[in-house]
Design a protein around this motif. Sequence first.
Motif, PDB file in Angstrom:
ATOM      1  N   MET A   1      -1.689  -5.298 -11.648  1.00  0.00           N
ATOM      2  CA  MET A   1      -1.451  -4.811 -10.296  1.00  0.00           C
ATOM      3  C   MET A   1      -0.219  -5.470  -9.675  1.00  0.00           C
ATOM      4  N   GLU A   2       0.113  -6.672 -10.147  1.00  0.00           N
ATOM      5  CA  GLU A   2       1.285  -7.366  -9.622  1.00  0.00           C
ATOM      6  C   GLU A   2       2.565  -6.591  -9.960  1.00  0.00           C
ATOM      7  N   THR A   3       2.629  -5.977 -11.137  1.00  0.00           N
ATOM      8  CA  THR A   3       3.788  -5.183 -11.528  1.00  0.00           C
ATOM      9  C   THR A   3       3.949  -3.978 -10.615  1.00  0.00           C
ATOM     10  N   ALA A   4       2.849  -3.306 -10.297  1.00  0.00           N
ATOM     11  CA  ALA A   4       2.903  -2.163  -9.382  1.00  0.00           C
ATOM     12  C   ALA A   4       3.389  -2.599  -8.008  1.00  0.00           C
ATOM     13  N   SER A   5       2.948  -3.751  -7.552  1.00  0.00           N
ATOM     14  CA  SER A   5       3.372  -4.266  -6.251  1.00  0.00           C
ATOM     15  C   SER A   5       4.871  -4.557  -6.251  1.00  0.00           C
ATOM     16  N   LYS A   6       5.381  -5.120  -7.338  1.00  0.00           N
ATOM     17  CA  LYS A   6       6.824  -5.398  -7.437  1.00  0.00           C
ATOM     18  C   LYS A   6       7.625  -4.103  -7.457  1.00  0.00           C
ATOM     19  N   LEU A   7       7.106  -3.091  -8.145  1.00  0.00           N
ATOM     20  CA  LEU A   7       7.783  -1.802  -8.197  1.00  0.00           C
ATOM     21  C   LEU A   7       7.829  -1.158  -6.811  1.00  0.00           C
ATOM     22  N   VAL A   8       6.723  -1.184  -6.107  1.00  0.00           N
ATOM     23  CA  VAL A   8       6.669  -0.632  -4.751  1.00  0.00           C
ATOM     24  C   VAL A   8       7.649  -1.376  -3.845  1.00  0.00           C
ATOM     25  N   ASP A   9       7.694  -2.701  -3.952  1.00  0.00           N
ATOM     26  CA  ASP A   9       8.625  -3.481  -3.136  1.00  0.00           C
ATOM     27  C   ASP A   9      10.080  -3.135  -3.453  1.00  0.00           C
ATOM     28  N   ALA A  10      10.387  -2.952  -4.744  1.00  0.00           N
ATOM     29  CA  ALA A  10      11.761  -2.613  -5.135  1.00  0.00           C
ATOM     30  C   ALA A  10      12.169  -1.248  -4.587  1.00  0.00           C
ATOM     31  N   VAL A  11      11.280  -0.274  -4.678  1.00  0.00           N
ATOM     32  CA  VAL A  11      11.579   1.061  -4.156  1.00  0.00           C
ATOM     33  C   VAL A  11      11.714   1.003  -2.639  1.00  0.00           C
ATOM     34  N   ARG A  12      10.840   0.271  -1.972  1.00  0.00           N
ATOM     35  CA  ARG A  12      10.889   0.161  -0.508  1.00  0.00           C
ATOM     36  C   ARG A  12      12.228  -0.408  -0.052  1.00  0.00           C
ATOM     37  N   VAL A  13      12.716  -1.443  -0.748  1.00  0.00           N
ATOM     38  CA  VAL A  13      14.003  -2.053  -0.383  1.00  0.00           C
ATOM     39  C   VAL A  13      15.124  -1.020  -0.478  1.00  0.00           C
ATOM     40  N   LEU A  14      15.141  -0.238  -1.547  1.00  0.00           N
ATOM     41  CA  LEU A  14      16.187   0.774  -1.709  1.00  0.00           C
ATOM     42  C   LEU A  14      16.070   1.881  -0.666  1.00  0.00           C
ATOM     43  N   VAL A  15      14.854   2.281  -0.365  1.00  0.00           N
ATOM     44  CA  VAL A  15      14.635   3.333   0.632  1.00  0.00           C
ATOM     45  C   VAL A  15      15.090   2.857   2.015  1.00  0.00           C
ATOM     46  N   VAL A  16      14.740   1.643   2.373  1.00  0.00           N
ATOM     47  CA  VAL A  16      15.149   1.101   3.676  1.00  0.00           C
ATOM     48  C   VAL A  16      16.668   0.996   3.749  1.00  0.00           C
ATOM     49  N   ARG A  17      17.313   0.509   2.695  1.00  0.00           N
ATOM     50  CA  ARG A  17      18.782   0.419   2.690  1.00  0.00           C
ATOM     51  C   ARG A  17      19.415   1.791   2.874  1.00  0.00           C
ATOM     52  N   TYR A  18      18.887   2.774   2.146  1.00  0.00           N
ATOM     53  CA  TYR A  18      19.435   4.130   2.231  1.00  0.00           C
ATOM     54  C   TYR A  18      19.277   4.687   3.642  1.00  0.00           C
ATOM     55  N   CYS A  19      18.095   4.564   4.200  1.00  0.00           N
ATOM     56  CA  CYS A  19      17.854   5.090   5.552  1.00  0.00           C
ATOM     57  C   CYS A  19      18.722   4.383   6.588  1.00  0.00           C
ATOM     58  N   ARG A  20      18.830   3.080   6.478  1.00  0.00           N
ATOM     59  CA  ARG A  20      19.672   2.348   7.433  1.00  0.00           C
ATOM     60  C   ARG A  20      21.139   2.722   7.278  1.00  0.00           C
ATOM     61  N   ALA A  21      21.577   2.954   6.031  1.00  0.00           N
ATOM     62  CA  ALA A  21      22.976   3.340   5.811  1.00  0.00           C
ATOM     63  C   ALA A  21      23.256   4.738   6.344  1.00  0.00           C
ATOM     64  N   ARG A  22      22.345   5.673   6.148  1.00  0.00           N
ATOM     65  CA  ARG A  22      22.581   7.052   6.555  1.00  0.00           C
ATOM     66  C   ARG A  22      22.297   7.303   8.024  1.00  0.00           C
ATOM     67  N   ILE A  23      21.301   6.610   8.597  1.00  0.00           N
ATOM     68  CA  ILE A  23      20.917   6.847   9.994  1.00  0.00           C
ATOM     69  C   ILE A  23      21.589   5.846  10.922  1.00  0.00           C
TER      70      ILE A  23
END
Length: 131
Positions: A1-23
Amino acid sequence: METASKLVDAVRVLVVRYCRARIGRRTGTYDTADAVAKDSCLAILAGAAEAPALLTFAYEVTRGLVEDFHRTAAELPNPLSGLPGQQREIMVLRSLVGLSADDTALALGCSVQAVRLGQHRALTTLRPAPA
């Protein structure tokens, strides 16, 4: 489950960066961009099981929500707005989100060469004319 949590965190970081860059910042904060990022992360988690490539799916979901936001919001001046859509996305993903050329190609569904050429053309367009 720790691997899934790391994957979710990695995707969240990229999504937040993208949204902040575009908006960007609205009323001095990233609250609006972060709200779009949260909605995007929820949609990504809901549909990730059926997605063939998580990065591509995450990009498509997030880009769609950001475009929905831009259709309904007053636009602020953006130096990237003069670029064609694919070049603008390449610049956002490469320069602001920090993806590699390989990951950008995967997200956009194109070749690495197309990403590099698009970035070159975008930078040429954005470069100020010599005085």
